[in-house]
Design an enzyme around this catalytic site. Sequence first.
Site, mmCIF file in Angstrom:
data_model
loop_
_atom_site.group_PDB
_atom_site.id
_atom_site.type_symbol
_atom_site.label_atom_id
_atom_site.label_comp_id
_atom_site.label_asym_id
_atom_site.label_seq_id
_atom_site.Cartn_x
_atom_site.Cartn_y
_atom_site.Cartn_z
ATOM 1 N N VAL A 176 -2.440 -8.240 -2.187
ATOM 2 C CA VAL A 176 -1.823 -8.904 -1.027
ATOM 3 C C VAL A 176 -2.692 -10.042 -0.485
ATOM 4 O O VAL A 176 -2.200 -10.912 0.234
ATOM 5 C CB VAL A 176 -1.483 -7.911 0.118
ATOM 6 N N GLY A 205 0.822 -1.209 0.000
ATOM 7 C CA GLY A 205 0.000 0.000 0.000
ATOM 8 C C GLY A 205 0.851 1.252 0.000
ATOM 9 O O GLY A 205 0.451 2.299 0.506
ATOM 10 N N TYR A 235 -13.527 -4.667 9.902
ATOM 11 C CA TYR A 235 -12.253 -3.928 9.984
ATOM 12 C C TYR A 235 -11.634 -4.078 11.380
ATOM 13 O O TYR A 235 -10.435 -4.357 11.502
ATOM 14 C CB TYR A 235 -12.529 -2.459 9.664
HETATM 15 P P1 NAI Z 1 -5.358 4.469 1.496
HETATM 16 O O1 NAI Z 1 -6.698 4.003 1.085
HETATM 17 O O2 NAI Z 1 -4.986 5.900 1.241
HETATM 18 O O3 NAI Z 1 -4.219 3.544 0.845
HETATM 19 C C1 NAI Z 1 -4.346 2.158 0.869
HETATM 20 C C2 NAI Z 1 -3.189 1.526 0.141
HETATM 21 O O4 NAI Z 1 -3.359 0.106 0.225
HETATM 22 C C3 NAI Z 1 -3.128 1.879 -1.335
HETATM 23 O O5 NAI Z 1 -1.769 2.039 -1.709
HETATM 24 C C4 NAI Z 1 -3.687 0.635 -2.033
HETATM 25 O O6 NAI Z 1 -3.097 0.414 -3.299
HETATM 26 C C5 NAI Z 1 -3.267 -0.447 -1.071
HETATM 27 N N1 NAI Z 1 -4.122 -1.623 -1.167
HETATM 28 C C6 NAI Z 1 -5.448 -1.712 -0.927
HETATM 29 N N2 NAI Z 1 -5.881 -2.962 -1.166
HETATM 30 C C7 NAI Z 1 -4.811 -3.683 -1.558
HETATM 31 C C8 NAI Z 1 -4.620 -5.037 -1.971
HETATM 32 N N3 NAI Z 1 -5.618 -5.910 -2.012
HETATM 33 N N4 NAI Z 1 -3.356 -5.422 -2.329
HETATM 34 C C9 NAI Z 1 -2.329 -4.546 -2.313
HETATM 35 N N5 NAI Z 1 -2.445 -3.261 -1.931
HETATM 36 C C10 NAI Z 1 -3.678 -2.834 -1.565
HETATM 37 O O7 NAI Z 1 -5.250 4.098 3.049
HETATM 38 P P2 NAI Z 1 -4.454 4.793 4.272
HETATM 39 O O8 NAI Z 1 -5.394 5.682 4.981
HETATM 40 O O9 NAI Z 1 -3.149 5.306 3.819
HETATM 41 O O10 NAI Z 1 -4.247 3.513 5.207
HETATM 42 C C11 NAI Z 1 -3.082 2.737 5.217
HETATM 43 C C12 NAI Z 1 -3.189 1.719 6.344
HETATM 44 O O11 NAI Z 1 -3.401 2.392 7.584
HETATM 45 C C13 NAI Z 1 -4.376 0.759 6.190
HETATM 46 O O12 NAI Z 1 -3.984 -0.528 6.636
HETATM 47 C C14 NAI Z 1 -5.411 1.326 7.114
HETATM 48 O O13 NAI Z 1 -6.309 0.358 7.570
HETATM 49 C C15 NAI Z 1 -4.524 1.868 8.236
HETATM 50 N N6 NAI Z 1 -5.167 2.878 9.040
HETATM 51 C C16 NAI Z 1 -5.569 4.072 8.479
HETATM 52 C C17 NAI Z 1 -6.174 5.029 9.276
HETATM 53 C C18 NAI Z 1 -6.634 6.341 8.728
HETATM 54 O O14 NAI Z 1 -7.258 7.098 9.486
HETATM 55 N N7 NAI Z 1 -6.354 6.684 7.487
HETATM 56 C C19 NAI Z 1 -6.418 4.781 10.698
HETATM 57 C C20 NAI Z 1 -5.951 3.522 11.179
HETATM 58 C C21 NAI Z 1 -5.348 2.604 10.363
#
Ligand code: NAI
Length: 243
Positions: free
Chosen positions: A63, A11, A154
């Site tokens: 993934v 990601g 989630y």
């Molecule tokens: P985002 O939606 O901006 O980015 C998600 C990334 O994961 C993207 O690069 C996408 O290509 C990749 N991705 C999604 N599904 C995939 C798959 N099946 N295979 C490979 N890559 C995949 O999300 P964000 O906000 O940057 O979140 C990143 C991590 O942080 C996530 O695990 C999320 O659950 C966690 N998180 C985010 C929070 C927030 O407030 N934004 C809070 C707590 C945790």
Amino acid sequence: MAEGKTAIVTGGSRGIGREVSLRLAALGYDIAIVYVGDENEAADTVRDCEAKGVKAKAYICNVASFEETKNTVAEIRKDFGNIEALVNNAGITRDGLIAFMKEEDWDNVLSVNLKGAFNMIRHTAALFIRNKGGRIVNISSVSGLMGNAGQANYSASKAGIVGLTKATARELAPKGITCNAVAPGFIRTDMTKNITEDNSELLRTIPLGRMGDVSDVASAVVFLLTSPYITGEVLRVDGGIAM
Ligand code: NAI
């Protein structure tokens, strides 16, 4: 500095993963980004990492797939040589009330968020063991620590990350490998674009009174990736929500 070392960031094309990639590149890590979705975002991140003087490449790979992750890790090894660090950051949400949640929404979130992290650890662990070293950081969430209404899938996946992190940490510690987790709160990214800071009810739940930035989370990831004597830790980056 980490010249010559390689970090995989799942990601890593955007949001938190992009910031982690840039920060690790600034430390001298070569960066392998694993992602799905927008190729332009991934190309931008690769270019911005390269601008820091390191090698970077993006790999489209779901993934959630055991086979795809196996092949992609093999490809990364061919392209980069060794792998020293793994950041399991890829994640999705499919929110809904438990009484109405679709089976596929449960399955997809668990497959990407939890099995995805397993798949990546599964396919890098043997190399780390052979290297007698390696650093793993998994991105959990306060939703996994406290539970969040409307996010049963989630929350379960992110609580699962905590168990996966601790079991992996115990199992691989004798080999000099660390495994930790970061549990962010509300961070400003595409994932949270529907949440606005005008929502005073939300802000009341955050002791520090604001949403977090991707840099707040990336700092914690870098800290854990560069801390040889910390393992099995879950570091909250949430403005105090889950204290
Ligand atoms: P985002 O939606 O901006 O980015 C998600 C990334 O994961 C993207 O690069 C996408 O290509 C990749 N991705 C999604 N599904 C995939 C798959 N099946 N295979 C490979 N890559 C995949 O999300 P964000 O906000 O940057 O979140 C990143 C991590 O942080 C996530 O695990 C999320 O659950 C966690 N998180 C985010 C929070 C927030 O407030 N934004 C809070 C707590 C945790």
